[in-house]
Scaffold this motif. Structure first.
Motif, PDB file in Angstrom:
ATOM      1  N   PHE A 102       0.820  -1.214   0.000  1.00  0.00           N
ATOM      2  CA  PHE A 102       0.000   0.000   0.000  1.00  0.00           C
ATOM      3  C   PHE A 102       0.851   1.260   0.000  1.00  0.00           C
ATOM      4  O   PHE A 102       1.989   1.256   0.480  1.00  0.00           O
ATOM      5  N   GLY A 103       0.223   2.324  -0.502  1.00  0.00           N
ATOM      6  CA  GLY A 103       0.899   3.621  -0.531  1.00  0.00           C
ATOM      7  C   GLY A 103       1.281   3.992  -1.954  1.00  0.00           C
ATOM      8  O   GLY A 103       1.586   3.127  -2.770  1.00  0.00           O
ATOM      9  N   TRP A 104       1.301   5.304  -2.251  1.00  0.00           N
ATOM     10  CA  TRP A 104       1.647   5.760  -3.594  1.00  0.00           C
ATOM     11  C   TRP A 104       3.075   5.381  -3.969  1.00  0.00           C
ATOM     12  O   TRP A 104       3.355   4.969  -5.087  1.00  0.00           O
ATOM     13  N   ARG A 105       3.979   5.604  -3.005  1.00  0.00           N
ATOM     14  CA  ARG A 105       5.392   5.315  -3.307  1.00  0.00           C
ATOM     15  C   ARG A 105       5.949   4.187  -2.458  1.00  0.00           C
ATOM     16  O   ARG A 105       7.061   3.745  -2.640  1.00  0.00           O
ATOM     17  N   ASP A 106       5.144   3.774  -1.488  1.00  0.00           N
ATOM     18  CA  ASP A 106       5.654   2.824  -0.511  1.00  0.00           C
ATOM     19  C   ASP A 106       5.174   1.415  -0.819  1.00  0.00           C
ATOM     20  O   ASP A 106       4.243   1.216  -1.581  1.00  0.00           O
ATOM     21  N   LYS A 107       5.789   0.487  -0.169  1.00  0.00           N
ATOM     22  CA  LYS A 107       5.338  -0.899  -0.259  1.00  0.00           C
ATOM     23  C   LYS A 107       5.057  -1.407   1.153  1.00  0.00           C
ATOM     24  O   LYS A 107       5.518  -2.455   1.566  1.00  0.00           O
ATOM     25  N   HIS A 108       4.268  -0.602   1.842  1.00  0.00           N
ATOM     26  CA  HIS A 108       3.939  -0.970   3.222  1.00  0.00           C
ATOM     27  C   HIS A 108       2.852  -2.011   3.260  1.00  0.00           C
ATOM     28  O   HIS A 108       2.063  -2.130   2.333  1.00  0.00           O
ATOM     29  N   ASP A 109       2.794  -2.715   4.382  1.00  0.00           N
ATOM     30  CA  ASP A 109       1.589  -3.506   4.585  1.00  0.00           C
ATOM     31  C   ASP A 109       0.494  -2.559   5.087  1.00  0.00           C
ATOM     32  O   ASP A 109       0.753  -1.381   5.377  1.00  0.00           O
ATOM     33  N   ALA A 110      -0.695  -3.082   5.218  1.00  0.00           N
ATOM     34  CA  ALA A 110      -1.855  -2.210   5.447  1.00  0.00           C
ATOM     35  C   ALA A 110      -1.724  -1.403   6.747  1.00  0.00           C
ATOM     36  O   ALA A 110      -2.082  -0.227   6.790  1.00  0.00           O
ATOM     37  N   ARG A 111      -1.221  -2.058   7.786  1.00  0.00           N
ATOM     38  CA  ARG A 111      -1.169  -1.324   9.060  1.00  0.00           C
ATOM     39  C   ARG A 111      -0.023  -0.317   9.079  1.00  0.00           C
ATOM     40  O   ARG A 111      -0.151   0.763   9.641  1.00  0.00           O
ATOM     41  N   GLN A 208      -0.968  -3.069 -19.820  1.00  0.00           N
ATOM     42  CA  GLN A 208       0.370  -3.399 -19.331  1.00  0.00           C
ATOM     43  C   GLN A 208       0.509  -2.975 -17.866  1.00  0.00           C
ATOM     44  O   GLN A 208       1.042  -3.701 -17.033  1.00  0.00           O
ATOM     45  N   CYS A 209       0.005  -1.786 -17.560  1.00  0.00           N
ATOM     46  CA  CYS A 209       0.090  -1.290 -16.187  1.00  0.00           C
ATOM     47  C   CYS A 209      -1.240  -1.386 -15.461  1.00  0.00           C
ATOM     48  O   CYS A 209      -1.284  -1.489 -14.239  1.00  0.00           O
ATOM     49  N   HIS A 210      -2.312  -1.327 -16.223  1.00  0.00           N
ATOM     50  CA  HIS A 210      -3.653  -1.310 -15.630  1.00  0.00           C
ATOM     51  C   HIS A 210      -4.372  -2.605 -15.955  1.00  0.00           C
ATOM     52  O   HIS A 210      -5.417  -2.626 -16.595  1.00  0.00           O
ATOM     53  N   GLY A 211      -3.768  -3.691 -15.487  1.00  0.00           N
ATOM     54  CA  GLY A 211      -4.379  -4.990 -15.721  1.00  0.00           C
ATOM     55  C   GLY A 211      -4.791  -5.614 -14.407  1.00  0.00           C
ATOM     56  O   GLY A 211      -4.726  -4.988 -13.349  1.00  0.00           O
ATOM     57  N   GLY A 212      -5.232  -6.853 -14.494  1.00  0.00           N
ATOM     58  CA  GLY A 212      -5.614  -7.559 -13.273  1.00  0.00           C
ATOM     59  C   GLY A 212      -7.002  -7.207 -12.804  1.00  0.00           C
ATOM     60  O   GLY A 212      -7.693  -6.396 -13.408  1.00  0.00           O
ATOM     61  N   ILE A 213      -7.366  -7.762 -11.707  1.00  0.00           N
ATOM     62  CA  ILE A 213      -8.729  -7.618 -11.224  1.00  0.00           C
ATOM     63  C   ILE A 213      -9.045  -6.177 -10.833  1.00  0.00           C
ATOM     64  O   ILE A 213     -10.187  -5.731 -10.912  1.00  0.00           O
ATOM     65  N   GLY A 214      -8.029  -5.428 -10.434  1.00  0.00           N
ATOM     66  CA  GLY A 214      -8.237  -4.046 -10.032  1.00  0.00           C
ATOM     67  C   GLY A 214      -7.841  -3.048 -11.101  1.00  0.00           C
ATOM     68  O   GLY A 214      -7.882  -1.844 -10.879  1.00  0.00           O
ATOM     69  N   PHE A 215      -7.444  -3.551 -12.268  1.00  0.00           N
ATOM     70  CA  PHE A 215      -6.960  -2.671 -13.342  1.00  0.00           C
ATOM     71  C   PHE A 215      -5.810  -1.800 -12.835  1.00  0.00           C
ATOM     72  O   PHE A 215      -5.723  -0.609 -13.144  1.00  0.00           O
ATOM     73  N   ASN A 216      -4.920  -2.394 -12.058  1.00  0.00           N
ATOM     74  CA  ASN A 216      -3.788  -1.615 -11.549  1.00  0.00           C
ATOM     75  C   ASN A 216      -2.498  -2.424 -11.446  1.00  0.00           C
ATOM     76  O   ASN A 216      -1.436  -1.854 -11.250  1.00  0.00           O
ATOM     77  N   ASN A 217      -2.548  -3.760 -11.591  1.00  0.00           N
ATOM     78  CA  ASN A 217      -1.373  -4.593 -11.378  1.00  0.00           C
ATOM     79  C   ASN A 217      -0.673  -4.194 -10.086  1.00  0.00           C
ATOM     80  O   ASN A 217      -1.255  -3.642  -9.186  1.00  0.00           O
ATOM     81  N   GLU A 218       0.568  -4.471  -9.990  1.00  0.00           N
ATOM     82  CA  GLU A 218       1.334  -4.020  -8.824  1.00  0.00           C
ATOM     83  C   GLU A 218       2.563  -3.280  -9.331  1.00  0.00           C
ATOM     84  O   GLU A 218       3.682  -3.534  -8.945  1.00  0.00           O
ATOM     85  N   PHE A 219       2.295  -2.362 -10.254  1.00  0.00           N
ATOM     86  CA  PHE A 219       3.387  -1.669 -10.917  1.00  0.00           C
ATOM     87  C   PHE A 219       3.757  -0.378 -10.228  1.00  0.00           C
ATOM     88  O   PHE A 219       2.909   0.306  -9.666  1.00  0.00           O
ATOM     89  N   ILE A 239      10.570   9.822  -9.634  1.00  0.00           N
ATOM     90  CA  ILE A 239      10.171   9.002  -8.485  1.00  0.00           C
ATOM     91  C   ILE A 239       9.158   7.968  -8.971  1.00  0.00           C
ATOM     92  O   ILE A 239       8.190   8.322  -9.637  1.00  0.00           O
ATOM     93  N   PRO A 240       9.373   6.725  -8.665  1.00  0.00           N
ATOM     94  CA  PRO A 240       8.385   5.748  -9.112  1.00  0.00           C
ATOM     95  C   PRO A 240       7.118   5.814  -8.272  1.00  0.00           C
ATOM     96  O   PRO A 240       7.164   5.909  -7.053  1.00  0.00           O
ATOM     97  N   PHE A 241       6.008   5.768  -8.944  1.00  0.00           N
ATOM     98  CA  PHE A 241       4.713   5.787  -8.281  1.00  0.00           C
ATOM     99  C   PHE A 241       3.900   4.575  -8.681  1.00  0.00           C
ATOM    100  O   PHE A 241       3.982   4.100  -9.805  1.00  0.00           O
ATOM    101  N   ARG A 242       3.074   4.139  -7.762  1.00  0.00           N
ATOM    102  CA  ARG A 242       2.198   2.989  -8.000  1.00  0.00           C
ATOM    103  C   ARG A 242       1.135   3.355  -9.031  1.00  0.00           C
ATOM    104  O   ARG A 242       0.622   4.478  -9.033  1.00  0.00           O
ATOM    105  N   THR A 243       0.784   2.399  -9.881  1.00  0.00           N
ATOM    106  CA  THR A 243      -0.336   2.663 -10.790  1.00  0.00           C
ATOM    107  C   THR A 243      -1.644   2.578 -10.011  1.00  0.00           C
ATOM    108  O   THR A 243      -1.812   1.712  -9.153  1.00  0.00           O
ATOM    109  N   ALA A 244      -2.533   3.487 -10.326  1.00  0.00           N
ATOM    110  CA  ALA A 244      -3.812   3.545  -9.615  1.00  0.00           C
ATOM    111  C   ALA A 244      -4.801   2.566 -10.226  1.00  0.00           C
ATOM    112  O   ALA A 244      -4.698   2.202 -11.397  1.00  0.00           O
ATOM    113  N   THR A 245      -5.784   2.198  -9.434  1.00  0.00           N
ATOM    114  CA  THR A 245      -6.857   1.370  -9.976  1.00  0.00           C
ATOM    115  C   THR A 245      -7.707   2.195 -10.940  1.00  0.00           C
ATOM    116  O   THR A 245      -7.862   3.409 -10.780  1.00  0.00           O
TER     117      THR A 245
END
Lengths: 322, 226
Positions: A102-111, A208-219, A239-245
């Motif tokens: 989770f997070g725009w730039r982070d790879k945190h777990d939910a908590r 390519q970036c907006h695939g998967g069940i959420g249309f966001n992959n984990e890119f 800065i790398p940012f997560r693709t949005a759903t």
């Protein structure tokens, strides 16, 4: 007690919300054994909508994550409890259970991710003190009863975060027109179908970036435009940012991590111009008709049931929460 | 003295003829041992499972013969192996029926019977068997998929479509299996099929096949890619 022992110590939380037709079990569920229970989600919902979880009782999670806007807030970046602007656009809290991190730039777990909005000091979002729980929360009869029922512990930040995450992970959206087509064979308009074909085409390559069940992959995608309003220690312009759903994208304007685009047409224009050739974003030609078809497909990802489901709405009767 | 010897001798003879002393209930002490208590009888459920598993073995044999036959070019050889396939599916069906006699609610046996009967060309009985399996267990997606293939073979395209969508909702990998069967069928449809219905079915199948390829992640195997 049994429930408390089941819930304590989990790094991620499995949830058993009622899934949309045809949806597989959430990814997050696969890493834990214990199921969530409804009281935990309900407690999380109360906390989510409670402005007393802010330094001045003005800002709850729901201030920046509004259900009708698929849990975004319609602003380029959000406004914290003290009026400071956040760094990024409020991310949609949709289908988080299908995310790895989770997070725009982070790879945190939910908590972990909750530490930013709750405790960050620069900028302040909710401005909470990680060493103290507000008295108004501690003295709230609903919380006293709910925390006692669910946790063997008193009201603590780990428990608060666990409940919030439980609610967040229950936010599963999968009843759009597109889902009706995939899972119930009710096709959308011919134009939307043509838009889907464009979306998946080699020419546009959106999936390519907006695939998967959420249309966001984990890119995480590199931004090519140097950031002037925010520097990552001033050393790197990109800065790398997560693709949005793209689920419910129709209602989550403005777009991109900094909310720079007000309309989807502007977003499409941005990608048509080829913003990042090194990462396969080489640009494309698109006619006006094709743009409309693509927009119709994107709009078919809107899930009105999700946006209006009372189970995700504000549970408080009184005015004091948000 | 002579009398004593005679008595002793007589007793010795008598004792020798009477043989060793056996414990009450019979059976030898040494070697051969006592007869073991009767083995417990198998329950009907256990017998059903035994018959079911034998049926599965015959089915697997039939698959092996089908695989061999598929790679052959000599018509005589093909015919020979087709006979073997039929024989094995016949044996499989018998075993599944035997299983059902012992355990009428064994839905797996009904479904597998349906499969064997379909391969023997008895589509009506096949459908009845699948229906029974699904009456017993409506979530048994194997039967839904198998029944879908039977509908397909009979040209009942709407029912095939319904089966496919049901599987998309319940069991994506099985949906993919049915779609593979549909695509194979469309390359060589059965004779006598209504051409207009076939054309509409083909259009639907192509659209659904494209959609299936675009939603591969729902097959579950791509979960780690999310």
């Amino acid at each position: 007690m049994l429930l408390a022992s089941l819930l304590s110590g989990s790094q991620t939380i499995a949830s058993e919300p009622t899934l949309p037709l045809g949806f597989p079990k959430p990814h997050q569920q696969q890493s834990v054994n214990e199921p969530l229970v409804e009281p935990l989600i309900e407690l999380g919902r109360h906390l989510f909508y409670d402005a007393r979880l802010s330094t001045n009782d003005t800002t709850s999670c729901a201030t920046c994550h509004i259900q009708a806007l698929a849990f975004t807030d319609g602003k380029p970046t959000s406004i914290g409890a003290t009026g400071a602007l956040t760094e990024h656009n409020a991310m949609s809290l949709v289908n988080l259970a299908y995310r790895d991190s989770f997070g725009w730039r982070d790879k945190h777990d939910a908590r972990q991710q909750l530490d930013r909005p709750l405790f960050a000091e620069d900028p302040i979002e909710m401005g909470m003190n990680p060493k103290a729980i507000p008295e108004s929360i501690l003295n709230e009869p609903y919380y006293q009863s709910a925390f006692k029922q669910i946790f063997s512990d008193t009201i603590t930040w780990p428990n608060i975060k666990q409940a919030l995450v439980a609610f967040e992970l229950s936010l599963v959206s999968g009843n759009s027109e597109y889902d009706d087509w995939v899972f119930q064979d009710k096709p959308p308009s011919e134009a939307a179908i043509a838009g889907m074909a464009l979306f998946h085409s080699d020419r546009l390559n959106c999936s390519q970036c907006h695939g998967g069940i959420g249309f966001n992959n984990e890119f995480f995608i590199e931004e090519t435009e140097p950031r002037t309003d925010f520097q990552d220690n001033g050393s790197e312009p990109t800065i790398p940012f997560r693709t949005a759903t793209l689920r419910n994208i129709e209602v989550t304007a403005p777009y991109m991590h900094d909310g720079r685009f007000e309309t989807l047409e502007q977003v499409i224009g941005f990608y048509a111009a080829g913003p990042n050739p090194e990462n396969n974003l080489k640009g494309f030609e698109l006619t006006a008709l094709e743009t409309q078809q693509l927009l119709l497909f994107l709009n078919s990802l809107t899930d009105q049931t999700f946006l209006t489901n009372p189970a995700f709405g504000n549970p408080w009767q009184r005015a004091k929460p948000n | 003295m002579k009398f004593k010897l005679l008595v002793t001798f007589s007793l010795t003879i008598l004792l020798g003829l009477s043989g060793p002393a056996y414990p009450a209930g019979g059976g030898s002490i040494s070697g051969g041992g006592m007869s073991s208590p009767a083995a417990p009888k198998k329950t009907p459920q256990q017998l059903a499972v035994i018959n079911y598993n034998k049926g599965i073995k015959h089915r697997d044999k039939a698959w092996k013969y089908q695989e061999k036959s598929a790679g052959m070019t000599d018509a005589e050889q093909i015919a020979k192996y087709d006979k073997k396939v039929t024989k094995e599916f016949g044996k499989a069906a018998n075993k599944f029926e035997a299983a059902i006699k012992k355990a009428p609610r064994l839905h797996e046996a009904h479904s597998s019977l349906g499969y064997a009967l379909r391969n023997l060309g008895d589509y009506g009985a096949s459908l009845a068997a699948y229906d029974r399996a699904l009456d017993l267990n409506p979530s048994y997606t194997e039967a839904i998929e198998y029944r879908g293939e039977t509908y397909l073979a009979l040209g009942r395209f709407e029912a095939t479509q319904e089966a496919y969508i049901k599987l998309v909702q319940m069991d994506r990998p099985k949906a993919d299996l049915l779609m593979a069967a549909i695509q194979k069928f469309l390359k060589k449809p059965s004779a006598g099929v209504d051409q207009e219905k076939l054309r509409r079915f083909k259009d639907w199948a192509n659209t659904r096949n494209t959609l299936a390829q675009l939603t591969q992640d729902l097959s579950g195997k791509a979960a780690s890619n999310w």
